[in-house]
Design a protein around this motif. Structure first.
Motif, PDB file in Angstrom:
ATOM      1  N   GLY A 167       0.646  -1.084  -0.126  1.00  0.00           N
ATOM      2  CA  GLY A 167      -0.332  -0.190  -0.347  1.00  0.00           C
ATOM      3  C   GLY A 167       0.508   1.493  -0.288  1.00  0.00           C
ATOM      4  O   GLY A 167       0.417   2.209  -0.048  1.00  0.00           O
ATOM      5  N   GLU A 168       2.328   1.768   0.140  1.00  0.00           N
ATOM      6  CA  GLU A 168       2.913   2.097   0.567  1.00  0.00           C
ATOM      7  C   GLU A 168       3.861   2.262  -0.844  1.00  0.00           C
ATOM      8  O   GLU A 168       3.512   1.512  -1.841  1.00  0.00           O
ATOM      9  CB  GLU A 168       4.316   2.342   1.764  1.00  0.00           C
ATOM     10  CG  GLU A 168       3.562   2.336   2.887  1.00  0.00           C
ATOM     11  CD  GLU A 168       4.737   2.489   3.600  1.00  0.00           C
ATOM     12  OE1 GLU A 168       5.621   2.669   3.685  1.00  0.00           O
ATOM     13  OE2 GLU A 168       4.198   2.188   5.243  1.00  0.00           O
TER      14      GLU A 168
ATOM     15  N   SER B 291      -3.096  -4.485  -2.252  1.00  0.00           N
ATOM     16  CA  SER B 291      -3.167  -4.655  -0.880  1.00  0.00           C
ATOM     17  C   SER B 291      -5.176  -5.246  -0.672  1.00  0.00           C
ATOM     18  O   SER B 291      -5.615  -4.845  -1.927  1.00  0.00           O
ATOM     19  CB  SER B 291      -3.562  -2.887  -0.305  1.00  0.00           C
ATOM     20  OG  SER B 291      -4.639  -2.425  -0.891  1.00  0.00           O
TER      21      SER B 291
ATOM     22  N   GLY C  20      -7.583  -3.608   0.476  1.00  0.00           N
ATOM     23  CA  GLY C  20      -8.829  -3.110   0.489  1.00  0.00           C
ATOM     24  C   GLY C  20      -8.469  -2.115  -0.969  1.00  0.00           C
ATOM     25  O   GLY C  20      -9.705  -2.108  -1.646  1.00  0.00           O
ATOM     26  N   ILE C  21      -7.586  -2.346  -1.733  1.00  0.00           N
ATOM     27  CA  ILE C  21      -8.050  -2.422  -3.204  1.00  0.00           C
ATOM     28  C   ILE C  21      -9.416  -3.284  -3.900  1.00  0.00           C
ATOM     29  O   ILE C  21     -10.097  -3.582  -4.462  1.00  0.00           O
ATOM     30  CB  ILE C  21      -7.222  -2.410  -4.507  1.00  0.00           C
ATOM     31  CG1 ILE C  21      -6.263  -1.241  -3.911  1.00  0.00           C
ATOM     32  CG2 ILE C  21      -7.280  -2.135  -5.246  1.00  0.00           C
ATOM     33  CD1 ILE C  21      -4.902  -1.394  -4.933  1.00  0.00           C
TER      34      ILE C  21
ATOM     35  N   ASP D 254     -10.336   3.922   1.952  1.00  0.00           N
ATOM     36  CA  ASP D 254      -9.227   4.556   1.453  1.00  0.00           C
ATOM     37  C   ASP D 254      -9.409   3.981   0.056  1.00  0.00           C
ATOM     38  O   ASP D 254      -7.823   3.651  -0.068  1.00  0.00           O
ATOM     39  CB  ASP D 254      -8.145   3.656   2.416  1.00  0.00           C
ATOM     40  CG  ASP D 254      -7.969   2.210   2.855  1.00  0.00           C
ATOM     41  OD1 ASP D 254      -9.289   1.197   2.426  1.00  0.00           O
ATOM     42  OD2 ASP D 254      -7.097   1.782   3.717  1.00  0.00           O
ATOM     43  N   TYR D 255      -9.677   3.424  -0.463  1.00  0.00           N
ATOM     44  CA  TYR D 255      -9.821   2.873  -1.490  1.00  0.00           C
ATOM     45  C   TYR D 255      -8.610   3.926  -2.516  1.00  0.00           C
ATOM     46  O   TYR D 255      -7.759   3.147  -3.822  1.00  0.00           O
ATOM     47  CB  TYR D 255     -10.606   2.453  -3.103  1.00  0.00           C
ATOM     48  CG  TYR D 255     -10.707   2.106  -4.421  1.00  0.00           C
ATOM     49  CD1 TYR D 255     -10.134   0.566  -4.491  1.00  0.00           C
ATOM     50  CD2 TYR D 255     -10.784   2.762  -5.431  1.00  0.00           C
ATOM     51  CE1 TYR D 255      -9.918   0.485  -6.384  1.00  0.00           C
ATOM     52  CE2 TYR D 255     -11.128   3.062  -6.658  1.00  0.00           C
ATOM     53  CZ  TYR D 255     -10.270   1.694  -6.431  1.00  0.00           C
ATOM     54  OH  TYR D 255      -9.909   1.407  -8.057  1.00  0.00           O
TER      55      TYR D 255
ATOM     56  N   SER E 148      -7.272   6.140  -1.669  1.00  0.00           N
ATOM     57  CA  SER E 148      -5.569   6.434  -1.660  1.00  0.00           C
ATOM     58  C   SER E 148      -4.673   5.625  -1.470  1.00  0.00           C
ATOM     59  O   SER E 148      -3.600   5.870  -2.157  1.00  0.00           O
ATOM     60  CB  SER E 148      -5.751   7.024   0.169  1.00  0.00           C
ATOM     61  OG  SER E 148      -5.607   5.790   1.058  1.00  0.00           O
ATOM     62  N   LEU E 149      -4.855   4.182  -1.677  1.00  0.00           N
ATOM     63  CA  LEU E 149      -4.263   2.795  -2.183  1.00  0.00           C
ATOM     64  C   LEU E 149      -4.178   2.858  -3.708  1.00  0.00           C
ATOM     65  O   LEU E 149      -2.990   2.776  -4.309  1.00  0.00           O
ATOM     66  CB  LEU E 149      -5.096   2.026  -1.411  1.00  0.00           C
ATOM     67  CG  LEU E 149      -5.470   1.216  -0.242  1.00  0.00           C
ATOM     68  CD1 LEU E 149      -5.932   0.807   0.035  1.00  0.00           C
ATOM     69  CD2 LEU E 149      -3.989   1.473   0.817  1.00  0.00           C
TER      70      LEU E 149
ATOM     71  N   ASN F  17      -1.946   5.450  -4.016  1.00  0.00           N
ATOM     72  CA  ASN F  17      -0.204   5.478  -3.852  1.00  0.00           C
ATOM     73  C   ASN F  17       0.325   4.215  -5.109  1.00  0.00           C
ATOM     74  O   ASN F  17       1.819   4.306  -6.114  1.00  0.00           O
ATOM     75  CB  ASN F  17      -0.584   4.612  -2.663  1.00  0.00           C
ATOM     76  CG  ASN F  17      -0.326   5.664  -1.507  1.00  0.00           C
ATOM     77  OD1 ASN F  17      -0.129   6.835  -2.368  1.00  0.00           O
ATOM     78  ND2 ASN F  17       0.153   5.139  -0.561  1.00  0.00           N
ATOM     79  N   TYR F  18      -0.617   3.332  -5.529  1.00  0.00           N
ATOM     80  CA  TYR F  18      -0.531   2.103  -6.569  1.00  0.00           C
ATOM     81  C   TYR F  18       0.645   3.253  -8.211  1.00  0.00           C
ATOM     82  O   TYR F  18       1.129   1.917  -8.627  1.00  0.00           O
ATOM     83  CB  TYR F  18      -1.696   1.576  -6.898  1.00  0.00           C
ATOM     84  CG  TYR F  18      -1.547  -0.328  -7.608  1.00  0.00           C
ATOM     85  CD1 TYR F  18      -0.818  -0.974  -6.437  1.00  0.00           C
ATOM     86  CD2 TYR F  18      -1.086  -0.055  -8.622  1.00  0.00           C
ATOM     87  CE1 TYR F  18      -0.421  -2.347  -6.989  1.00  0.00           C
ATOM     88  CE2 TYR F  18      -0.914  -1.693  -9.393  1.00  0.00           C
ATOM     89  CZ  TYR F  18      -0.441  -2.650  -8.758  1.00  0.00           C
ATOM     90  OH  TYR F  18      -0.281  -3.777  -8.570  1.00  0.00           O
TER      91      TYR F  18
END
Length: 402
Positions: A39-40, A70, A72-73, A79-80, A82-83, A86-87
């Motif tokens: 996720g980062e 992640s 979450g995705i 938080d989709y 923001s993830l 980042n992706y």
């Protein structure tokens, strides 16, 4: 031309060094930034540091395996956005650093599953086995997942009870550890080793209670529409890995298992950047899959190739059988892929490297004296690399009439 010979390397702590890869005739490295949490963002300085090390030995960083998606995705959580941001930033950074192929998967919670990591073959080598009744015993009696009984036919329920009755406490603990931790830890597993890792694993499964195959597929399509345009601009080809094994486990949906699944995926966003990791091992472990037909239908979207073989057993069970021998017609598969490479050259496409790696391998010879991640011994994989390279050399000379 030939398919590009690559090797999965687990970074600087891998017991198989980059000089070894050069000695073995490997051309490209398949690896990841394993130290970066899922996720980062992968920063350029981190990418370039490892890329420089790889290139210092005359090798190419050919494929990212993987830039993990992640949970979450996959669940399209709150938080989709923001993830995804980042992706996409990571993809842009990879493109800027000259890395053009990213392998990923969309398997919920469990990346891959085997019940025996030390299965002894008739040739006295060591393989990995997926025994479906044993997995059902893990699900029903060790994990104690609610409603697990509904997911298995009567015969599997009966066999799983018999298997569990004969299992010691030590054997139960080893089975759970292998499925949840040992096979997952080196591929960005969702659960870390702890005193209550089984309970944490169950909590992750519960997140998918109301996510069926249709919903998970829609979440994948959202991911594709948000990511592929960015990947196109960055010059990065994405390639989804098949489910392993390609049928539902633990009540979780599977959406990258069949020919129909992959046709839906590549049609959802029509771009070379929306491609497939063609894994003969994962695909062949599903009894209903005609892997040669799948190669014929999907070759134009294959961005990365995993080659290995399996032997199918009763009850949806199978074991890994090396590279040439098994239920996969490896000659036919390699021929189809080499023909696709020729077509790409003739069509003026730029994605002609078509990297392959010998996926997994049997433990043989001195592999028994070496430490390695499950499925990744040195000599067994080197044997597979040599076998496939010899096979493709013969096929290519015949195709080109050399």
């Amino acid at each position: 031309m030939a398919l590009e010979k690559t090797w999965r390397w687990f970074g600087e702590s891998d017991s198989i060094s980059l000089p070894y890869l050069r000695q073995m005739g490997v051309e490209g490295v398949v690896t990841s930034l394993y130290h970066i949490p899922v996720g980062e963002v992968w920063q350029k300085n981190e990418i370039m540091r490892l890329k420089t090390i790889i290139e210092g030995y005359g090798l190419r960083w050919s494929v990212i395996e993987s830039l993990p998606v992640s949970e979450g995705i996959k669940t399209h959580s709150s938080d989709y956005r923001s993830l995804i941001k980042n992706y996409n930033r990571s993809i842009i950074n990879l493109g800027d650093c000259g890395i053009d192929t990213v392998c990923y998967n969309f398997m919920p919670v469990l990346d891959w599953a085997r019940t025996n990591l030390y299965y002894r073959t008739e040739q006295c080598s060591e393989s990995m086995l997926f025994d479906y009744p044993t997995f059902a015993a893990f699900d029903r009696f060790i994990l104690k997942r609610k409603e697990a009984d509904k997911d298995y036919p009567e015969e599997i329920l009966r066999k799983s009870e018999e298997i569990f009755k004969l299992m010691s406490q030590e054997a139960q603990g080893e089975l759970a550890y292998n499925i949840i931790i040992k096979t997952q830890a080196f591929v960005h597993g969702v659960v870390e080793q702890s005193n209550n890792y089984e309970e944490k694993f169950l909590q992750h499964l519960k997140v998918y209670k109301h996510i069926d195959a249709n919903q998970l597929r829609n979440n994948l399509f959202s991911f594709l529409h948000d990511v592929i345009p960015i990947a196109e601009k960055a010059g990065v080809n994405m390639c989804i890995h098949p489910d392993d094994p390609p049928f539902p486990l633990l009540g979780l949906p599977r959406i990258a298992s069949t020919l129909d699944d992959f046709i839906k995926i590549i049609q959802q966003y029509d771009s070379v950047a929306n491609g497939i990791t063609f894994c003969t091992g994962s695909l062949s472990s599903g009894n209903a899959n005609d892997v040669v037909k799948m190669a014929q239908k999907l070759a134009h979207r294959v961005n990365f190739i995993h080659l290995r073989n399996t032997v199918q057993l009763p009850d949806n069970s199978f074991y890994e059988s090396g590279h040439l021998s098994g239920c996969v017609d490896m000659y036919a598969i390699v021929k189809i892929l080499l023909e696709e490479q020729i077509n790409r050259i003739n069509d003026g496409r730029t994605d002609i490297r078509m990297p392959f790696r010998p996926d997994h391998g049997l433990r043989i010879l001195d592999d028994f004296n070496r430490e390695a991640n499950p499925g990744y011994p040195l000599i067994g994989r080197l044997k597979g690399l040599a076998e496939i390279d010899g096979l493709q050399t013969g096929i290519e000379r015949n195709l080109l009439h050399v």
